[in-house]
Design a protein around this motif. Structure first.
Motif, PDB file in Angstrom:
ATOM      1  N   CYS A 118      -5.638   6.197  11.224  1.00 17.94           N
ATOM      2  CA  CYS A 118      -4.709   5.780  10.622  1.00 17.94           C
ATOM      3  C   CYS A 118      -4.340   6.828   9.381  1.00 17.94           C
ATOM      4  O   CYS A 118      -5.324   7.354   8.696  1.00 17.94           O
ATOM      5  CB  CYS A 118      -5.105   4.579   9.661  1.00 17.94           C
ATOM      6  N   SER A 119      -3.055   7.154   9.599  1.00 11.30           N
ATOM      7  CA  SER A 119      -2.841   8.368   8.743  1.00 11.30           C
ATOM      8  C   SER A 119      -2.805   7.905   7.212  1.00 11.30           C
ATOM      9  O   SER A 119      -2.903   8.898   6.296  1.00 11.30           O
ATOM     10  CB  SER A 119      -0.978   8.703   9.041  1.00 11.30           C
ATOM     11  N   TYR A 120      -2.648   6.667   6.808  1.00 12.31           N
ATOM     12  CA  TYR A 120      -2.909   6.267   5.521  1.00 12.31           C
ATOM     13  C   TYR A 120      -4.374   6.406   4.803  1.00 12.31           C
ATOM     14  O   TYR A 120      -4.401   6.837   3.615  1.00 12.31           O
ATOM     15  CB  TYR A 120      -2.374   4.932   5.192  1.00 12.31           C
ATOM     16  N   PHE A 121      -5.268   6.304   5.862  1.00  9.93           N
ATOM     17  CA  PHE A 121      -6.577   6.464   5.701  1.00  9.93           C
ATOM     18  C   PHE A 121      -7.003   7.912   5.348  1.00  9.93           C
ATOM     19  O   PHE A 121      -7.690   8.002   4.361  1.00  9.93           O
ATOM     20  CB  PHE A 121      -7.565   6.009   6.761  1.00  9.93           C
ATOM     21  N   TYR A 122      -6.259   8.803   5.954  1.00 10.98           N
ATOM     22  CA  TYR A 122      -6.833  10.346   6.028  1.00 10.98           C
ATOM     23  C   TYR A 122      -5.956  10.860   4.900  1.00 10.98           C
ATOM     24  O   TYR A 122      -6.431  11.830   4.332  1.00 10.98           O
ATOM     25  CB  TYR A 122      -6.341  10.981   7.263  1.00 10.98           C
TER      26      TYR A 122
END
Length: 326
Positions: A118-122
């Motif tokens: 997930c891009s928000y996790f990274y």
């Protein structure tokens, strides 16, 4: 990336003993996911316990099952001739899972423990309950094309990225672990967690436990198996949706079935209702479409991933059709 210390261990017992003494230490094997997370400052351990030298790299064909050591390379499993013959679904999933270079480095245990993409996790500038509990989920109401349609919560709609794990879920695998409290085994379908209100916890490992092996029981799916991966490009990419299928077909009748999906939930998503529906049915497009529609009960999308509600049953139907035609 902050400075860190590497400690090498040569047995699972010493690895568990060492990490039990280190509050911020993490295990590292192939490092194909952990190093990325460290570069992005998603995780920042003070010490890494290198377990790559442990004697957990065997593929053993035992009575009624195969045992695969947690440090066996993905490429070794995918290219093993007996695995390809007896457990082709696993070999197909691994071959679809990553570039050849990554498969040569990634371990079976590490594959099971990889974090969401997930891009928000990274992105540490964005809210993410998985990375920073109670900070919010940026994907809900944000960019969520790759995200879950099953089993999500108000805290997290991320998906598990592994292809190998989808096959292991379908094949009724068992995970063997060792920790400060001793050894235990976990059904693969119970190993990964749904997010609930604790999305930061990906699996059911207890504190400081290490995976030692995974076992797969023998089955009758060697002839009719298929792993379908739908992705944005045919080269190395994570699944929009994937489907693992194993069928036991005799005289055009389905005696047994295994189905699981990837790219749709916080964990590999086993389709048990569809499996039960297929048992005893005659092989046909109508049967497969009915099973696919049943499998999608309870699916919910979040805007950008609305297309998965159509792609999902189509992918299931196609995967079943291909598996049955082999």
């Amino acid at each position: 990336m902050k400075n860190f210390q590497i400690i090498r261990t040569l047995s699972s017992k010493s690895a568990v003993t060492t990490i039990a003494k280190e509050s911020s230490a993490m295990f590292i094997a192939g490092g194909t996911n952990l190093v990325d997370l460290m570069k992005k400052n998603v995780v920042a351990p003070d010490k890494l316990i290198d377990i790559s030298g442990l004697d957990l790299k065997q593929i053993e064909f035992l009575t009624g099952k195969v045992s695969i050591g947690a440090l066996t390379k993905n490429s070794q499993v995918a290219e093993d001739k007996v695995i390809q013959e007896k457990y082709p679904l696993l070999a197909l999933a691994l071959a679809a899972g990553a570039s050849q270079q990554i498969r040569h480095m990634a371990s079976v245990g590490g594959n099971m423990l990889q974090r969401t993409r997930c891009s928000y996790f990274y992105n540490t500038d964005m809210p993410c309950n998985k990375r920073n509990p109670k900070s919010g989920c940026g994907a809900i109401g944000g960019s969520n094309r790759m995200h879950a349609i099953f089993g999500a919560s108000d805290s997290c709609i991320a998906v598990h990225p592994s292809d190998m794990c989808v096959a292991l879920a379908a094949l009724d695998a068992t995970v063997f672990v060792e920790g400060p409290k001793g050894k235990r085994e976990i059904k693969f379908t119970d190993f990964h967690r749904l997010p609930g209100n604790m999305p930061e916890k990906d699996n059911t490992l207890e504190n400081k436990e290490i995976i030692t092996s995974v076992e797969i029981p023998n089955n009758n799916f060697s002839k009719h198996s298929h792993y379908l991966k739908v992705r944005d490009r045919t080269s190395y990419a994570f699944a929009l949706i994937s489907v693992a299928v194993g069928l036991d077909i005799q005289n055009n009748t389905i005696k047994d079935a295994r189905l699981a999906m990837g790219g749709v939930a916080h964990k590999p998503w086993r389709l048990t209702e569809a499996e039960e529906f297929l048992k005893g049915k005659t092989v046909s497009e109508t049967t497969f479409r009915q099973a696919a529609d049943l499998a999608m009960h309870g699916a919910r999308s979040y805007g950008d991933n609305d297309f998965k509600l159509t792609l999902g049953p189509n992918a299931i139907t196609e995967a079943l059709t291909i598996a049955a035609s082999k």
